[in-house]
Design a protein around this motif. Structure first.
Motif, PDB file in Angstrom:
ATOM      1  N   PRO A 233       2.353  -3.768   8.747  1.00  0.00           N
ATOM      2  CA  PRO A 233       1.466  -3.207   8.327  1.00  0.00           C
ATOM      3  C   PRO A 233       2.677  -2.034   6.902  1.00  0.00           C
ATOM      4  O   PRO A 233       2.708  -1.475   7.746  1.00  0.00           O
ATOM      5  CB  PRO A 233       0.139  -2.890   8.101  1.00  0.00           C
ATOM      6  N   PHE A 234       2.435  -2.574   5.740  1.00  0.00           N
ATOM      7  CA  PHE A 234       3.717  -1.861   4.667  1.00  0.00           C
ATOM      8  C   PHE A 234       4.611  -1.312   5.470  1.00  0.00           C
ATOM      9  O   PHE A 234       4.620  -0.519   4.776  1.00  0.00           O
ATOM     10  CB  PHE A 234       2.110  -0.409   4.474  1.00  0.00           C
ATOM     11  N   GLU A 235       4.884  -2.692   5.826  1.00  0.00           N
ATOM     12  CA  GLU A 235       6.723  -2.729   6.244  1.00  0.00           C
ATOM     13  C   GLU A 235       7.489  -2.913   4.523  1.00  0.00           C
ATOM     14  O   GLU A 235       8.959  -2.227   4.831  1.00  0.00           O
ATOM     15  CB  GLU A 235       6.977  -3.715   7.137  1.00  0.00           C
ATOM     16  N   ASP A 236       6.959  -2.306   3.950  1.00  0.00           N
ATOM     17  CA  ASP A 236       8.321  -3.025   2.574  1.00  0.00           C
ATOM     18  C   ASP A 236       7.567  -1.258   1.959  1.00  0.00           C
ATOM     19  O   ASP A 236       8.906  -0.329   1.000  1.00  0.00           O
ATOM     20  CB  ASP A 236       6.744  -3.877   1.436  1.00  0.00           C
ATOM     21  N   GLU A 237       7.059  -0.426   2.444  1.00  0.00           N
ATOM     22  CA  GLU A 237       7.445   1.380   1.946  1.00  0.00           C
ATOM     23  C   GLU A 237       7.173   1.696   3.026  1.00  0.00           C
ATOM     24  O   GLU A 237       8.064   2.980   3.179  1.00  0.00           O
ATOM     25  CB  GLU A 237       6.036   1.441   1.342  1.00  0.00           C
TER      26      GLU A 237
ATOM     27  N   ASP B 226      -4.134   6.941   2.949  1.00  0.00           N
ATOM     28  CA  ASP B 226      -4.344   7.060   4.143  1.00  0.00           C
ATOM     29  C   ASP B 226      -4.698   5.030   4.293  1.00  0.00           C
ATOM     30  O   ASP B 226      -4.180   4.428   3.472  1.00  0.00           O
ATOM     31  CB  ASP B 226      -6.289   7.411   4.418  1.00  0.00           C
ATOM     32  N   ALA B 227      -5.245   4.811   5.269  1.00  0.00           N
ATOM     33  CA  ALA B 227      -4.988   3.290   6.129  1.00  0.00           C
ATOM     34  C   ALA B 227      -6.003   1.950   4.823  1.00  0.00           C
ATOM     35  O   ALA B 227      -5.378   0.929   4.224  1.00  0.00           O
ATOM     36  CB  ALA B 227      -5.679   3.044   7.018  1.00  0.00           C
ATOM     37  N   VAL B 228      -6.841   2.412   4.302  1.00  0.00           N
ATOM     38  CA  VAL B 228      -7.962   2.168   3.191  1.00  0.00           C
ATOM     39  C   VAL B 228      -6.927   2.019   1.995  1.00  0.00           C
ATOM     40  O   VAL B 228      -7.142   1.159   1.463  1.00  0.00           O
ATOM     41  CB  VAL B 228      -9.047   2.501   3.075  1.00  0.00           C
ATOM     42  N   HIS B 229      -6.693   3.355   1.836  1.00  0.00           N
ATOM     43  CA  HIS B 229      -5.409   3.802   0.237  1.00  0.00           C
ATOM     44  C   HIS B 229      -4.247   2.270   0.313  1.00  0.00           C
ATOM     45  O   HIS B 229      -4.618   1.481  -0.280  1.00  0.00           O
ATOM     46  CB  HIS B 229      -5.671   4.473   0.191  1.00  0.00           C
TER      47      HIS B 229
ATOM     48  N   GLY C  94      -1.478  -2.679  -0.943  1.00  0.00           N
ATOM     49  CA  GLY C  94      -0.879  -4.413  -0.933  1.00  0.00           C
ATOM     50  C   GLY C  94      -1.401  -5.124  -1.201  1.00  0.00           C
ATOM     51  O   GLY C  94      -0.984  -5.963  -2.027  1.00  0.00           O
ATOM     52  N   ILE C  95      -2.418  -5.630  -1.493  1.00  0.00           N
ATOM     53  CA  ILE C  95      -3.330  -6.046  -2.300  1.00  0.00           C
ATOM     54  C   ILE C  95      -2.955  -6.369  -3.284  1.00  0.00           C
ATOM     55  O   ILE C  95      -3.066  -6.833  -3.883  1.00  0.00           O
ATOM     56  CB  ILE C  95      -5.247  -6.362  -2.253  1.00  0.00           C
TER      57      ILE C  95
END
Length: 459
Positions: A369-373, A430-433, A438-439
């Motif tokens: 998750p979030f590997e672009d950041e 956080d994970a929600v944010h 990402g969406i």
């Protein structure tokens, strides 16, 4: 002549002052009154008046979009990117009704600030559906949150960037498919299948779905066995997944879908004062060893590593005693092993992050998750599967990582752990944010796809 010049200057000054006052008065009146620019939402909140035109593309006019924002979410600055989300009002049986049978009179719980709790244990690891839905509900409820929003629920579909489907598909699978509610012969799960079929009928009957073929809809499908009946029928939608291990590429892929983290089962390590020297175990793993599919490597690595000095590699369970011992073990280890199981990912990676135990990832097909950041190499160690199966390779590689390098990774774990925390109300980063962000990054591509769909429409 001098007096005439002074009179001219005075008159000019008064004219400029009058014009400036008119401009200032008009600027303070933004957005226009309801009688000047009707809005379906009618939101004239302070947040709406100070929010500049959104940076994300919008299907509606800028003024209408600005006025549809919730006043309960604090706007931190004019550069914030806020995703506008239209959420369907599905009956409670699709979401919170699975958690509280008393929620039956309407779509949503009455008290958004005190929602029914999601089940604990391993059930919670696939709970992004719950946290994202709760976040949207609280974005429109001033009493339930004061923190900034990364996504806001809008009432007018014309102002939405994406359309969110609040179906707790993972909870449905866990509740109805793991408790004996099955068809004769063990094929399928009666109530779960009924809900999925109803969902397909509902969405395909919606003009919002038909308009763009569902490409701008978001459905959470985090458990690898969730949405088994509906996934191929709704494959045009954007799925929120844990990984792509059990999906065909036609159903789920990195081009259109979002990888969200598991919710860690092990408690967060709030006051971590450990050091390289105080963490006595070199490498820790506790969990199921015999797995199928990609998890065959677990059994092979167990045979290689089980007797290595400094290595704790044992089978374990997910009951309270197992979680308690795993918590203690991870907090006492320098490195924690993440192996491919039935799928490329598992919550063990996120348990390690929460324990500040540097993850050692041996899973060639994993998508993170979030590997672009996030640069995972800064706080994880990656080992290719073929190299890991060489006797002694893993232990030697870890022993070469000295105190300074390990401490840098440990410190980085503590700085990034907030990105993997699910909570309600959500907090920045956080994970929600991060999942909403990402969406949001997919929105421009969604708009492009939608426009191409309508290239040859005849009017």
């Amino acid at each position: 002549m001098a007096s005439r010049s002074c009179i001219v200057k005075i008159i000019s000054f008064l004219l400029v002052f009058a014009i400036s006052g008119t401009i200032l008065q008009n600027s303070l009146a933004w957005p226009p009154r309801d009688d000047e620019s009707p809005s379906k939402n009618g939101d004239t909140s302070d947040a709406a008046t100070i929010f500049k035109p959104l940076l994300l593309p919008s299907t509606g006019a800028t003024r209408s979009a600005s006025r549809s924002l919730s006043s309960s979410c604090q706007i931190q600055g004019l550069d914030d990117r806020v995703l506008k989300v239209y959420m369907y009002d599905l009956p409670a049986e699709f979401h919170f009704g699975m958690l509280d049978a008393a929620i039956s009179g309407g779509s949503w719980p009455r008290n958004i600030s005190s929602l029914p709790r999601y089940p604990g244990g391993l059930y919670q690891q696939h709970s992004p559906e719950y946290w994202l839905t709760a976040d949207l509900l609280s974005s429109a409820d001033p009493s339930s949150r004061k923190s900034p929003c990364s996504a806001v629920r809008v009432a007018d579909p014309a102002t939405a960037d994406i359309f969110f489907v609040p179906f707790f598909s993972s909870l449905s699978y866990n509740r109805y498919c793991r408790t004996g509610h099955r068809f004769q012969g063990g094929r399928g799960c009666v109530e779960n299948d009924r809900l999925e079929k109803r969902l397909v009928e509902f969405l395909r009957g919606q003009e919002l779905w038909r308009r763009n073929g569902g490409v701008d809809h978001v459905i959470v499908m985090h458990h690898p066995n969730s949405l088994m009946v509906a996934r191929s029928l709704l494959k045009e939608a954007m799925f929120v997944v844990a990984d792509f291990g059990r999906f065909s590429r036609a159903v789920a892929n990195m081009r259109k879908d979002i990888v969200a983290p598991y919710k860690h089962v092990i408690p967060s390590f709030a006051r971590d004062a450990t050091t390289f020297e105080s963490r006595e175990t070199l490498l820790f793993f506790q969990g199921a060893i015999v797995r199928k599919e990609g998890g065959i490597i677990r059994q092979k690595l167990y045979e290689i590593l089980k007797d290595s000095p400094g290595v704790h590699f044992v089978t374990g369970n997910t009951q309270k005693d197992g979680i308690r011992s795993a918590t203690a073990g991870m907090r006492n280890a320098k490195f924690c092993l993440h192996l491919a199981g039935d799928t490329p990912s598992s919550n063990r990676l996120f348990d390690a992050i929460a324990s500040h135990c540097v993850p050692v990832i041996i899973s060639d097909e994993i998508e993170l998750p979030f590997e672009d950041e996030l640069d995972y190499s800064q706080f994880c160690v990656f080992v290719e599967s073929d190299k890991a199966l060489r006797k002694g390779f893993v232990v030697r590689a870890l022993e070469r990582i000295g105190r300074d390098e390990w401490t840098r990774k440990w410190a980085m774990l503590k700085s990034v752990e907030r990105h993997f925390e699910y909570q309600h109300p959500s907090l920045p980063e956080d994970a929600v944010h991060m999942t909403w962000r990402g969406i949001a990054k997919r929105v421009p591509a969604l708009k492009s796809t939608a426009h191409k769909i309508h290239r040859y429409d005849r009017h």
